[in-house]
Write a protein that holds these residues in place. Sequence first.
Motif, PDB file in Angstrom:
ATOM      1  N   GLU A 212       5.045  35.761  44.092  1.00 54.82           N
ATOM      2  CA  GLU A 212       4.161  34.250  43.291  1.00 54.82           C
ATOM      3  C   GLU A 212       3.930  33.243  43.772  1.00 54.82           C
ATOM      4  OE1 GLU A 212       7.228  32.692  39.945  1.00 54.82           O
ATOM      5  OE2 GLU A 212       7.674  35.312  39.069  1.00 54.82           O
ATOM      6  N   GLN A 224      -3.713  29.043  40.748  1.00 54.04           N
ATOM      7  CA  GLN A 224      -3.310  29.241  39.804  1.00 54.04           C
ATOM      8  C   GLN A 224      -2.660  30.037  39.294  1.00 54.04           C
ATOM      9  OE1 GLN A 224      -4.801  26.437  36.374  1.00 54.04           O
ATOM     10  NE2 GLN A 224      -5.212  25.077  37.931  1.00 54.04           N
ATOM     11  N   TRP A 225      -1.877  31.790  38.509  1.00 49.40           N
ATOM     12  CA  TRP A 225      -1.824  32.258  38.053  1.00 49.40           C
ATOM     13  C   TRP A 225      -0.913  32.427  37.371  1.00 49.40           C
ATOM     14  CZ3 TRP A 225       2.102  35.931  39.694  1.00 49.40           C
ATOM     15  CH2 TRP A 225       2.085  37.290  39.810  1.00 49.40           C
ATOM     16  N   LYS A 226      -1.609  32.489  35.801  1.00 49.04           N
ATOM     17  CA  LYS A 226      -0.606  33.002  34.464  1.00 49.04           C
ATOM     18  C   LYS A 226      -1.025  34.041  34.751  1.00 49.04           C
ATOM     19  CE  LYS A 226      -0.273  31.987  29.650  1.00 49.04           C
ATOM     20  NZ  LYS A 226      -1.062  30.660  28.860  1.00 49.04           N
ATOM     21  N   ARG A 227       0.569  34.967  34.512  1.00 47.04           N
ATOM     22  CA  ARG A 227      -0.056  36.338  34.662  1.00 47.04           C
ATOM     23  C   ARG A 227      -0.346  37.043  33.230  1.00 47.04           C
ATOM     24  NH1 ARG A 227       3.524  39.495  36.948  1.00 47.04           N
ATOM     25  NH2 ARG A 227       5.611  37.696  37.518  1.00 47.04           N
ATOM     26  N   SER A 228      -1.027  37.631  33.921  1.00 47.16           N
ATOM     27  CA  SER A 228      -2.130  38.936  32.688  1.00 47.16           C
ATOM     28  C   SER A 228      -2.697  38.379  31.667  1.00 47.16           C
ATOM     29  CB  SER A 228      -0.947  39.695  31.839  1.00 47.16           C
ATOM     30  OG  SER A 228      -0.084  40.172  32.343  1.00 47.16           O
ATOM     31  N   SER A 229      -2.932  36.697  33.025  1.00 47.44           N
ATOM     32  CA  SER A 229      -4.045  36.154  31.830  1.00 47.44           C
ATOM     33  C   SER A 229      -4.866  35.279  32.697  1.00 47.44           C
ATOM     34  CB  SER A 229      -3.427  35.214  31.088  1.00 47.44           C
ATOM     35  OG  SER A 229      -3.980  34.113  30.142  1.00 47.44           O
ATOM     36  N   ARG A 230      -4.489  34.602  33.749  1.00 44.73           N
ATOM     37  CA  ARG A 230      -5.241  33.486  34.313  1.00 44.73           C
ATOM     38  C   ARG A 230      -5.121  33.651  36.082  1.00 44.73           C
ATOM     39  NH1 ARG A 230      -9.746  29.658  34.509  1.00 44.73           N
ATOM     40  NH2 ARG A 230      -8.937  27.905  35.457  1.00 44.73           N
ATOM     41  N   MET A 231      -6.091  34.188  36.594  1.00 44.93           N
ATOM     42  CA  MET A 231      -5.589  34.119  38.360  1.00 44.93           C
ATOM     43  C   MET A 231      -7.240  33.046  39.192  1.00 44.93           C
ATOM     44  SD  MET A 231      -4.956  37.465  40.030  1.00 44.93           S
ATOM     45  CE  MET A 231      -6.168  38.416  38.942  1.00 44.93           C
TER      46      MET A 231
END
Length: 234
Positions: A212, A224-231
């Motif tokens: 991560e 930024q990283w929101k898993r399975s949603s936004r990179m």
Amino acid sequence: MIRAFCCLLLAGLALACAAAPPKTLRYAFPVAETSFDPAQISDLYSRTVAAGIFDAPLEFAFMARPFQLRPNTAAAMPEVSADFRSFTIRIQPGIHFDDDPAFGGRTRELTAADYVYSIKRHYDPRWKSGNLYILEGAKILGLSELRKQAIDGNKPFDYDTEAEGLRALDRYTFRILLAEPSPRFLYNLADGSFTGALAREVVEAYGDKVGEHPVGTGPFRLAQWKRSSRMLLQ
């Protein structure tokens, strides 16, 4: 096909970031990413992102036909023995990792030892590398034995013991020795999502969550990283 896809995506990102004023390229993946740790990545889309964060010693010349390898972090193309069993790679001085708290506020230069450490991580049972079979198939001298010792002894992998087939010769030079000839082995050193360099400090700081917190020397950083949603790559 995979490499072409990665090249096209990263080329688009590079063009977007290089333009003035700054522009944004948005791209949708059809499936979820899994991790951004080269030793743990198991899917194409995570590899696509990681290849823009981590630097391998070599790279493919973009759009060159026939395909052509060229130095990336390496100062020149590796010295390859006539029997295709010995590969000596010299790294350019002055390449630095992205800033990260794991470095304690200091600038961290890329060294040969970082590549030695990063390749060894694929042999560490802790990370369950899906690409280990590639390296074991190449038969790098001594590394499979280190892995076996860790498994049989039920103890952590020993990164500090030198293996005959993988060692840093000086600050910027490392050598890989194979048990059998492998003219195509160099291609493995042109994939940042596989043999890209990680700093040991970062792995030890984040532990099981290192996937991560990818910290590399490549052109992009994961902001930024929101898993399975936004990179968000910067």
